[in-house]
Enzyme design. Sequence first.
Site, PDB file in Angstrom:
ATOM      1  N   ARG A 177       0.806  -1.212   0.000  1.00  0.00           N
ATOM      2  CA  ARG A 177       0.000   0.000   0.000  1.00  0.00           C
ATOM      3  C   ARG A 177       0.846   1.273   0.000  1.00  0.00           C
ATOM      4  O   ARG A 177       0.615   2.173  -0.796  1.00  0.00           O
ATOM      5  CB  ARG A 177      -0.869   0.073   1.267  1.00  0.00           C
ATOM      6  CG  ARG A 177      -2.154  -0.653   1.199  1.00  0.00           C
ATOM      7  CD  ARG A 177      -2.519  -1.111   2.599  1.00  0.00           C
ATOM      8  NE  ARG A 177      -1.637  -2.217   2.934  1.00  0.00           N
ATOM      9  CZ  ARG A 177      -1.945  -3.474   2.716  1.00  0.00           C
ATOM     10  NH1 ARG A 177      -3.120  -3.778   2.259  1.00  0.00           N
ATOM     11  NH2 ARG A 177      -1.097  -4.441   2.954  1.00  0.00           N
ATOM     12  N   THR A 178       1.804   1.339   0.910  1.00  0.00           N
ATOM     13  CA  THR A 178       2.541   2.594   1.077  1.00  0.00           C
ATOM     14  C   THR A 178       3.339   2.926  -0.181  1.00  0.00           C
ATOM     15  O   THR A 178       3.288   4.048  -0.685  1.00  0.00           O
ATOM     16  CB  THR A 178       3.450   2.513   2.321  1.00  0.00           C
ATOM     17  OG1 THR A 178       2.657   2.088   3.430  1.00  0.00           O
ATOM     18  CG2 THR A 178       4.085   3.843   2.635  1.00  0.00           C
TER      19      THR A 178
ATOM     20  N   LYS B 130      25.597  -5.295  -1.984  1.00  0.00           N
ATOM     21  CA  LYS B 130      27.055  -5.401  -2.148  1.00  0.00           C
ATOM     22  C   LYS B 130      27.778  -4.748  -0.984  1.00  0.00           C
ATOM     23  O   LYS B 130      28.976  -4.517  -1.028  1.00  0.00           O
ATOM     24  CB  LYS B 130      27.481  -4.733  -3.465  1.00  0.00           C
ATOM     25  CG  LYS B 130      26.871  -5.360  -4.699  1.00  0.00           C
ATOM     26  CD  LYS B 130      27.324  -4.607  -5.951  1.00  0.00           C
ATOM     27  CE  LYS B 130      26.503  -5.044  -7.156  1.00  0.00           C
ATOM     28  NZ  LYS B 130      26.578  -4.072  -8.233  1.00  0.00           N
TER      29      LYS B 130
ATOM     30  N   ARG C 268      11.612   3.948   3.448  1.00  0.00           N
ATOM     31  CA  ARG C 268      11.189   2.999   4.484  1.00  0.00           C
ATOM     32  C   ARG C 268      12.403   2.163   4.850  1.00  0.00           C
ATOM     33  O   ARG C 268      13.123   1.689   3.969  1.00  0.00           O
ATOM     34  CB  ARG C 268      10.075   2.091   3.968  1.00  0.00           C
ATOM     35  CG  ARG C 268       9.818   0.912   4.888  1.00  0.00           C
ATOM     36  CD  ARG C 268       8.572   0.158   4.533  1.00  0.00           C
ATOM     37  NE  ARG C 268       7.389   0.907   4.891  1.00  0.00           N
ATOM     38  CZ  ARG C 268       6.161   0.382   4.911  1.00  0.00           C
ATOM     39  NH1 ARG C 268       5.979  -0.878   4.594  1.00  0.00           N
ATOM     40  NH2 ARG C 268       5.124   1.108   5.252  1.00  0.00           N
TER      41      ARG C 268
ATOM     42  N   HIS D 223       5.505   6.319  11.486  1.00  0.00           N
ATOM     43  CA  HIS D 223       4.953   6.106  10.139  1.00  0.00           C
ATOM     44  C   HIS D 223       3.941   7.242   9.945  1.00  0.00           C
ATOM     45  O   HIS D 223       2.733   7.044   9.975  1.00  0.00           O
ATOM     46  CB  HIS D 223       4.286   4.730  10.091  1.00  0.00           C
ATOM     47  CG  HIS D 223       3.903   4.250   8.726  1.00  0.00           C
ATOM     48  ND1 HIS D 223       3.961   5.044   7.601  1.00  0.00           N
ATOM     49  CD2 HIS D 223       3.440   3.042   8.292  1.00  0.00           C
ATOM     50  CE1 HIS D 223       3.558   4.331   6.552  1.00  0.00           C
ATOM     51  NE2 HIS D 223       3.234   3.119   6.952  1.00  0.00           N
TER      52      HIS D 223
HETATM   53  C1  NCD Z   1       2.152  -0.973   8.370  1.00  0.00           C
HETATM   54  C2  NCD Z   1       3.648  -0.777   8.432  1.00  0.00           C
HETATM   55  O1  NCD Z   1       4.364  -1.101   7.483  1.00  0.00           O
HETATM   56  O2  NCD Z   1       4.080  -0.253   9.440  1.00  0.00           O
HETATM   57  N1  NCD Z   1       1.656  -1.181   7.088  1.00  0.00           N
HETATM   58  C3  NCD Z   1       1.394  -0.115   6.281  1.00  0.00           C
HETATM   59  O3  NCD Z   1       2.208   0.742   6.065  1.00  0.00           O
HETATM   60  N2  NCD Z   1       0.157  -0.043   5.756  1.00  0.00           N
HETATM   61  C4  NCD Z   1       1.657  -1.949   9.351  1.00  0.00           C
HETATM   62  C5  NCD Z   1       2.133  -3.366   9.269  1.00  0.00           C
HETATM   63  O4  NCD Z   1       3.103  -3.684   8.599  1.00  0.00           O
HETATM   64  O5  NCD Z   1       1.518  -4.181   9.955  1.00  0.00           O
END
Ligand code: NCD
Length: 320
Positions: free
Chosen positions: A58-59, A86, A108, A136
């Site tokens: 999703r993100t 590497k 991320r 987040h």
């Molecule tokens: C979350 C995350 O990556 O922190 N997911 C997301 O971004 N929608 C929650 C999760 O991984 O459970």
Amino acid sequence: MSFTQRHLLGIEPLRPDAITEILDVAENYVALNRQLTKHSNALAGLTQINMFFENSTRTQASFELAGKRLGADVMNMAMQASSIKKGETLIDTALTLNAMHPDLLVVRHPHSGAVDLLAQKVNCAVLNAGDGKHEHPTQALLDALTIRRAKGRLHRLNIAICGDIAHSRVARSNLILLGKMENRVRLVGPPTLMPSQISELGVEVYHDMRQGLQDVDVVMMLRLQRERMDGGFIPSEREYYHRYGLDAEKLSYAKPDAIVMHPGPMNRGVEIDGDIADDINRSVIQEQVEMGVAVRMAAMDLLARNMRNAQSGAQLGGQA
Ligand code: NCD
């Protein structure tokens, strides 16, 4: 302008009026995204690089769509295939990319604090798309927009965040945001999945789901983050579902119009019953995904405005 930040690294540094500004800008993008033609040129000429060192559906997809809809040149770095494998460090990779003049870097990373560190080394705006157990921010903002639209307000609501709080950056960012907006937040889950500094958070804690859900307006479920666990945090998934999984019976303790949320990815039959997740009268899980694109468009639009203001300010300063 209330959102004056150069980066979006977390909810912690944001004032309530800055949060409201992001949500208000996002509302316009919700409308744009529902049209057949979804383009704006808010990011025209800018380069956005997405660096995901952890899995994401999703993100990553929503940051990519957000950038493209706003007219940015968007590049997704395949971090699995990159020089990180590497032995190149995060900072070396960031400096390499920095030399290509990106304007927006979406990152991320599995380590808490890694994205803040990176932001200190590059010249562009950095957006935290999730760093370890830390923050987040865009998830908390999209959750806030979903709540505000469903409930008509974002203050004085009773909100239960349930499940694996200890390993969740989503819970942390939400706790901070919902607290700043003056809501009452409760944490519900087994003692083993509560963060260690729980007493400092100033929230109510429940280990019993039925008590924890009593009369709440919002039920926010979380995934069991097994990849961040290094031992026996729960007895078994069956036992966990029995005690903490959201089903119709447990949900009946919440207000009759309470909404059900989950950031995804969801484990049906572990933390949530599939029928509840799919119940369009209770679940706003699909709306959360929709709001995700709009909120990421808003965040990048506002960062780009700040970038342009800083540049014109510097030019004026140069002329003086
Ligand atoms: C979350 C995350 O990556 O922190 N997911 C997301 O971004 N929608 C929650 C999760 O991984 O459970």
